[in-house]
Design a protein around this motif. Structure first.
Motif, PDB file in Angstrom:
ATOM      1  N   CYS B  17       0.836  -1.199   0.000  1.00  0.00           N
ATOM      2  CA  CYS B  17       0.000   0.000   0.000  1.00  0.00           C
ATOM      3  C   CYS B  17       0.869   1.246   0.000  1.00  0.00           C
ATOM      4  O   CYS B  17       0.491   2.275  -0.529  1.00  0.00           O
ATOM      5  N   CYS B  19       3.273   1.829  -1.688  1.00  0.00           N
ATOM      6  CA  CYS B  19       3.638   2.215  -3.051  1.00  0.00           C
ATOM      7  C   CYS B  19       2.689   3.273  -3.582  1.00  0.00           C
ATOM      8  O   CYS B  19       3.026   4.029  -4.469  1.00  0.00           O
ATOM      9  N   SER B  20       1.459   3.244  -3.072  1.00  0.00           N
ATOM     10  CA  SER B  20       0.460   4.147  -3.640  1.00  0.00           C
ATOM     11  C   SER B  20       0.516   5.530  -3.018  1.00  0.00           C
ATOM     12  O   SER B  20      -0.186   6.415  -3.455  1.00  0.00           O
ATOM     13  N   GLN B  22       1.664   9.094  -2.681  1.00  0.00           N
ATOM     14  CA  GLN B  22       2.251   9.960  -3.689  1.00  0.00           C
ATOM     15  C   GLN B  22       3.248  10.925  -3.044  1.00  0.00           C
ATOM     16  O   GLN B  22       3.027  11.392  -1.933  1.00  0.00           O
ATOM     17  N   PRO B  26       4.394  19.740  -6.397  1.00  0.00           N
ATOM     18  CA  PRO B  26       5.297  20.907  -6.374  1.00  0.00           C
ATOM     19  C   PRO B  26       4.809  22.048  -5.490  1.00  0.00           C
ATOM     20  O   PRO B  26       5.617  22.756  -4.893  1.00  0.00           O
ATOM     21  N   TRP B  27       3.482  22.216  -5.375  1.00  0.00           N
ATOM     22  CA  TRP B  27       2.957  23.334  -4.578  1.00  0.00           C
ATOM     23  C   TRP B  27       2.805  22.964  -3.109  1.00  0.00           C
ATOM     24  O   TRP B  27       2.338  23.754  -2.316  1.00  0.00           O
ATOM     25  N   GLN B  28       3.191  21.734  -2.747  1.00  0.00           N
ATOM     26  CA  GLN B  28       3.076  21.309  -1.352  1.00  0.00           C
ATOM     27  C   GLN B  28       4.442  21.222  -0.671  1.00  0.00           C
ATOM     28  O   GLN B  28       4.581  20.601   0.368  1.00  0.00           O
ATOM     29  N   LYS B  29       5.456  21.820  -1.299  1.00  0.00           N
ATOM     30  CA  LYS B  29       6.807  21.642  -0.778  1.00  0.00           C
ATOM     31  C   LYS B  29       7.276  22.782   0.117  1.00  0.00           C
ATOM     32  O   LYS B  29       8.475  23.006   0.256  1.00  0.00           O
ATOM     33  N   GLY B  30       6.336  23.495   0.720  1.00  0.00           N
ATOM     34  CA  GLY B  30       6.681  24.613   1.595  1.00  0.00           C
ATOM     35  C   GLY B  30       7.567  24.204   2.745  1.00  0.00           C
ATOM     36  O   GLY B  30       8.575  24.848   3.025  1.00  0.00           O
ATOM     37  N   ALA B  33      11.075  23.244   1.657  1.00  0.00           N
ATOM     38  CA  ALA B  33      11.891  24.354   1.162  1.00  0.00           C
ATOM     39  C   ALA B  33      12.579  25.119   2.289  1.00  0.00           C
ATOM     40  O   ALA B  33      13.405  25.985   2.016  1.00  0.00           O
TER      41      ALA B  33
END
Lengths: 179, 73
Positions: B17, B19-20, B22, B26-30, B33
């Motif tokens: 499971c 593996c699924s 995600q 890109p917009w969730q990398k606050g 960063a």
């Protein structure tokens, strides 16, 4: 015999779990030029909602940005000049913020002021609909609501080329509605 | 034994499971960063180390930008 059966059931479970994992993975189709720009209706800095549909007949530069994104900081002064130069020809810059905390976005906006429309999408529904592949990403939407081009990232060296590209597109097919 | 079998199947399903799940969009990398999320403690030190490594160990290209066999980095 028991071991074999044991192994088979294990392998079966493994295979079914894999297929399940594969089938639940969302398909990644990036939004490309020529496709209709997905609609959005998001709150702006004054709290009033702004919808993409409000700008039918005009060119819209939809930009996805975040406070933690370095190149976004570089793009803001350029988008300010873009808005002032091409705004009278019917271009509107809509910069969609994807920060989870509004305070982060507001802190950024005090340091890097924006003279264009800023919208807030903390839930990330708009970047998901546009399938944003990196930060920042911008989409030029034509008067017919279709995407004209996608620009990933932002470097200071992009400024002249991008501005020329947008200017040429507007010149080739002037906006139907001007402010 | 039946219990063991059920357990094995459950464990396998559970492991797969994962593996699924995600990776962040890109917009969730606050959070990723943030400076404290870098692998190295000090960015300058990391850059110097990389420079030394790539120039002294004939390992040009393969880390970040630059490189490509011209021997000028």
């Amino acid at each position: 015999m028991f071991k074999r059966r044991h192994f088979l059931s294990f392998a079966g479970a493994l295979a079914s779990a894999f297929t399940l994992a594969l089938s639940t993975a969302p398909a990644a189709y990036a939004l490309e030029a020529g496709q209709a720009a997905p609609a959005f209706n998001l709150p702006g800095q004054d709290g009033k909602n702004v919808s993409l549909a409000n700008f039918r007949g005009r060119y819209v530069y939809v930009d996805f940005w975040a406070s933690w994104c370095g190149p976004c900081k570089q793009s803001f002064p350029w988008m300010n000049t873009l808005q002032s130069k091409l705004g009278p020809s019917g271009l509107q810059v809509l910069a969609i913020n994807v920060d989870e905390k509004a305070a982060d976005a507001n802190h950024f906006l005090t340091a890097v002021p924006a003279s264009f429309t800023v919208l807030f999408d903390a839930k990330g529904s708009a970047p998901a609909a546009y399938d944003v592949q990196g930060m920042p990403t911008s989409f030029l939407v034509g008067p017919d609501g279709k995407v004209l081009f996608v620009h990933k990232g932002f470097k200071d060296s992009d400024r002249a080329e991008l501005e020329q590209k947008i200017g040429a597109l507007i010149a080739s097919k002037p906006a139907e509605v001007k402010p | 034994m039946r219990g063991v079998r059920v357990l094995v199947i459950a464990a396998a399903a559970c492991a797969c499971c994962s593996c699924s799940f995600q990776p962040p969009k890109p917009w969730q990398k606050g959070a990723l960063a943030k400076p404290e999320m870098t692998m190295a403690g000090d960015v300058l030190e990391l850059k110097l180390n990389e420079h030394t490594y790539t120039t002294k160990e004939a390992a040009s290209g393969g880390f970040g930008v630059g490189g490509g066999g011209c021997g000028c980095n």
